[in-house]
Design a protein around this motif. Structure first.
Motif, PDB file in Angstrom:
ATOM      1  N   LEU A 105       0.856  -1.095  -0.078  1.00  0.00           N
ATOM      2  CA  LEU A 105      -0.075  -0.104   0.025  1.00  0.00           C
ATOM      3  C   LEU A 105       0.976   1.456  -0.029  1.00  0.00           C
ATOM      4  O   LEU A 105       0.480   2.229  -0.547  1.00  0.00           O
ATOM      5  N   LYS A 106       2.127   1.181   0.563  1.00  0.00           N
ATOM      6  CA  LYS A 106       2.738   2.483   0.831  1.00  0.00           C
ATOM      7  C   LYS A 106       3.694   2.815  -0.504  1.00  0.00           C
ATOM      8  O   LYS A 106       3.764   3.946  -1.007  1.00  0.00           O
ATOM      9  N   ALA A 107       3.847   1.640  -1.142  1.00  0.00           N
ATOM     10  CA  ALA A 107       4.548   1.655  -2.674  1.00  0.00           C
ATOM     11  C   ALA A 107       3.518   2.185  -3.493  1.00  0.00           C
ATOM     12  O   ALA A 107       4.193   3.027  -4.381  1.00  0.00           O
ATOM     13  N   ALA A 108       2.248   2.190  -3.533  1.00  0.00           N
ATOM     14  CA  ALA A 108       1.294   2.174  -4.453  1.00  0.00           C
ATOM     15  C   ALA A 108       1.012   3.767  -4.242  1.00  0.00           C
ATOM     16  O   ALA A 108       0.730   4.421  -5.182  1.00  0.00           O
ATOM     17  N   PHE A 109       0.807   4.124  -3.078  1.00  0.00           N
ATOM     18  CA  PHE A 109       0.089   5.520  -2.748  1.00  0.00           C
ATOM     19  C   PHE A 109       1.452   6.582  -2.580  1.00  0.00           C
ATOM     20  O   PHE A 109       1.288   7.717  -3.012  1.00  0.00           O
ATOM     21  N   ASP A 110       2.615   6.000  -1.983  1.00  0.00           N
ATOM     22  CA  ASP A 110       3.680   6.866  -1.709  1.00  0.00           C
ATOM     23  C   ASP A 110       5.160   6.088  -2.123  1.00  0.00           C
ATOM     24  O   ASP A 110       5.929   5.847  -1.351  1.00  0.00           O
ATOM     25  N   PRO A 111       5.472   6.127  -3.357  1.00  0.00           N
ATOM     26  CA  PRO A 111       6.468   5.335  -3.829  1.00  0.00           C
ATOM     27  C   PRO A 111       7.665   5.761  -3.366  1.00  0.00           C
ATOM     28  O   PRO A 111       8.686   5.070  -3.290  1.00  0.00           O
ATOM     29  N   ALA A 112       7.955   7.089  -3.181  1.00  0.00           N
ATOM     30  CA  ALA A 112       9.276   7.847  -2.773  1.00  0.00           C
ATOM     31  C   ALA A 112       9.286   7.786  -1.157  1.00  0.00           C
ATOM     32  O   ALA A 112      10.340   8.157  -0.514  1.00  0.00           O
ATOM     33  N   GLY A 113       8.268   7.326  -0.373  1.00  0.00           N
ATOM     34  CA  GLY A 113       8.123   7.307   1.059  1.00  0.00           C
ATOM     35  C   GLY A 113       8.161   8.513   1.532  1.00  0.00           C
ATOM     36  O   GLY A 113       9.168   8.956   2.753  1.00  0.00           O
ATOM     37  N   VAL A 114       7.709   9.737   1.250  1.00  0.00           N
ATOM     38  CA  VAL A 114       7.926  10.988   1.794  1.00  0.00           C
ATOM     39  C   VAL A 114       7.035  11.309   2.831  1.00  0.00           C
ATOM     40  O   VAL A 114       7.384  12.136   3.655  1.00  0.00           O
ATOM     41  N   PHE A 115       5.838  10.851   2.902  1.00  0.00           N
ATOM     42  CA  PHE A 115       4.532  11.209   3.821  1.00  0.00           C
ATOM     43  C   PHE A 115       5.054  10.363   5.208  1.00  0.00           C
ATOM     44  O   PHE A 115       5.006   9.211   5.407  1.00  0.00           O
ATOM     45  N   ASN A 116       5.217  11.168   6.223  1.00  0.00           N
ATOM     46  CA  ASN A 116       4.857  10.787   7.525  1.00  0.00           C
ATOM     47  C   ASN A 116       5.970   9.459   7.804  1.00  0.00           C
ATOM     48  O   ASN A 116       5.585   8.420   8.428  1.00  0.00           O
ATOM     49  N   ARG A 117       7.207   9.526   7.415  1.00  0.00           N
ATOM     50  CA  ARG A 117       8.013   8.208   7.252  1.00  0.00           C
ATOM     51  C   ARG A 117       8.145   7.898   8.846  1.00  0.00           C
ATOM     52  O   ARG A 117       8.569   8.570   9.561  1.00  0.00           O
ATOM     53  N   GLY A 118       7.990   6.506   8.893  1.00  0.00           N
ATOM     54  CA  GLY A 118       8.019   5.868  10.156  1.00  0.00           C
ATOM     55  C   GLY A 118       7.160   5.945  11.146  1.00  0.00           C
ATOM     56  O   GLY A 118       7.332   5.754  12.371  1.00  0.00           O
ATOM     57  N   ARG A 119       5.959   6.735  10.915  1.00  0.00           N
ATOM     58  CA  ARG A 119       5.154   7.186  11.992  1.00  0.00           C
ATOM     59  C   ARG A 119       4.330   6.011  12.320  1.00  0.00           C
ATOM     60  O   ARG A 119       3.961   5.838  13.550  1.00  0.00           O
ATOM     61  N   MET A 120       3.984   4.947  11.536  1.00  0.00           N
ATOM     62  CA  MET A 120       3.370   4.070  11.943  1.00  0.00           C
ATOM     63  C   MET A 120       4.339   2.855  12.486  1.00  0.00           C
ATOM     64  O   MET A 120       4.069   2.171  13.534  1.00  0.00           O
ATOM     65  N   HIS A 121       5.035   2.317  11.481  1.00  0.00           N
ATOM     66  CA  HIS A 121       6.057   1.219  11.688  1.00  0.00           C
ATOM     67  C   HIS A 121       7.304   1.848  11.229  1.00  0.00           C
ATOM     68  O   HIS A 121       7.548   2.246   9.925  1.00  0.00           O
TER      69      HIS A 121
END
Length: 351
Positions: free
Chosen positions: A332-348
């Motif tokens: 899901l993260k890769a589909a929505f946010d492929p560069a990983g810019v949003f709230n990195r590490g906030r959940m896991h």
């Protein structure tokens, strides 16, 4: 504001730099360590549409949660999941992203149950929409509800449509003296009865119950349950205190755990002070006990534990994901946010 948001997202993705999506910051304490440059959403505010007869409101992410609730109250309506604010600056976007519900959750449902649709910007700065602004909307995957509790890791929520409900015509709070075992047994027994229970809270041998509905139903339920009637003014202070963690139980520096359990689960026997909500399904625990001990005991009872406030967060705040769930989260993260810019590490930490 939309163009500004898009430019910031494109720039961050190009640099591989994390962005910290933030409204009022009232829930900055919740989740993993905060990373990245702040992208303030409060400038994108306002109610887009609200027709009380339709029981649906649509508002932008930066809308003040207090202002939105005041607008609904003026028409005798409410957000039935009773979202906690945890501060004067709470926004609608933060409310949905955090996915937290208040005392009425066991009776009315969670945040996600009231999300009808959403618009957001993904990690490519594309504007995408899911769901709609009507209750009978079943087309496609229900992605909009996936945003509830995602802590902003999937995208910048621009706008949300929520189902609202009428405020109950009457409410009454009862106080009973019961042990933890007696309270859990009674709550599970009452859950199977047609009683208008809208909230429960047990602590230190005392159980409080809120009844909500028609006056006749509330009176009949009070007669059936028994106990003492709590003065209205005191009840009006008590339940917001539970919702906003202003109750004395929540004061202090001892780590606060949020244990999600089957309502019928027996007492866990962990050391520390406890407060039980949602008919037994939500159990707050203040304890210095090691994370492994708390999580193991909760897992044995069929639930999971979240380190809500305080404590050592280096090893994760939320329960570790099983391999299958971890793959889903990463996909899901890769589909929505492929560069990983949003709230990195906030959940896991590893997503």
């Amino acid at each position: 504001m939309l163009a500004v948001f898009q430019e910031r997202i494109r720039d961050a993705a190009a640099r591989g730099a994390p962005l910290r999506l933030r409204g009022g910051g009232s829930k900055d304490f919740y989740g993993g360590a905060l990373q990245g440059e702040v992208l303030d959403t409060r400038g994108h505010a306002g109610v887009v549409s609200y027709e009380p007869t339709e029981l649906v409101v649509t508002a932008r992410c930066g809308t003040s949660l207090a202002d939105l609730e005041a607008t609904l109250a003026a028409s005798g309506q409410m957000l039935a999941f009773e979202p906690p604010h945890f501060g004067a600056g709470a926004t609608l976007g933060g409310c949905v992203a955090a996915g937290l519900s208040g005392p009425r959750r066991a009776a009315a449902g969670a945040v996600r149950d009231f999300v009808l649709g959403a618009r957001l910007l993904d990690g490519r700065a594309r504007e995408v929409a899911f769901g709609g602004r009507v209750m009978k909307n079943v087309a496609g995957y229900d992605v909009s509800r996936l945003l509830a509790g995602s802590l902003g890791t999937l995208g910048l929520i621009l706008e949300v449509s929520l189902k609202v409900l009428p405020r109950p015509p009457q409410e009454l709070t009862l106080a009973l003296e019961l042990t933890e075992e007696q309270a859990l047994d009674a709550l599970n027994r009452w859950a199977g009865s047609p009683l208008p229970l809208s909230a429960s809270a047990w602590r230190d041998g005392g159980l409080r119950l809120r009844l909500s509905g028609a006056a006749s139903a509330v009176r009949a339920a009070a007669n059936t349950i028994g106990g003492e009637i709590v003065e209205a003014a005191q009840a009006e202070r008590f339940w917001p205190g539970i919702r906003e963690h202003a109750d004395p139980y929540f004061a202090g520096e001892t780590p606060l755990w949020r244990l999600s359990l089957p309502a019928h689960a027996a007492p866990l026997g962990l050391p520390g002070a406890q407060l039980i909500e949602w008919g037994g399904a939500l159990r707050w625990l203040r304890t210095p006990e090691a994370a492994q001990t708390v999580r193991a005991a909760t897992a044995r009872a069929g639930g999971h534990a979240t380190l809500f406030r305080g404590g050592d967060r280096r090893h994760g705040v939320f329960a570790p994901l099983a391999p299958g769930l971890l793959r889903l989260h990463r996909g899901l993260k890769a589909a929505f946010d492929p560069a990983g810019v949003f709230n990195r590490g906030r959940m896991h930490p590893d997503v």
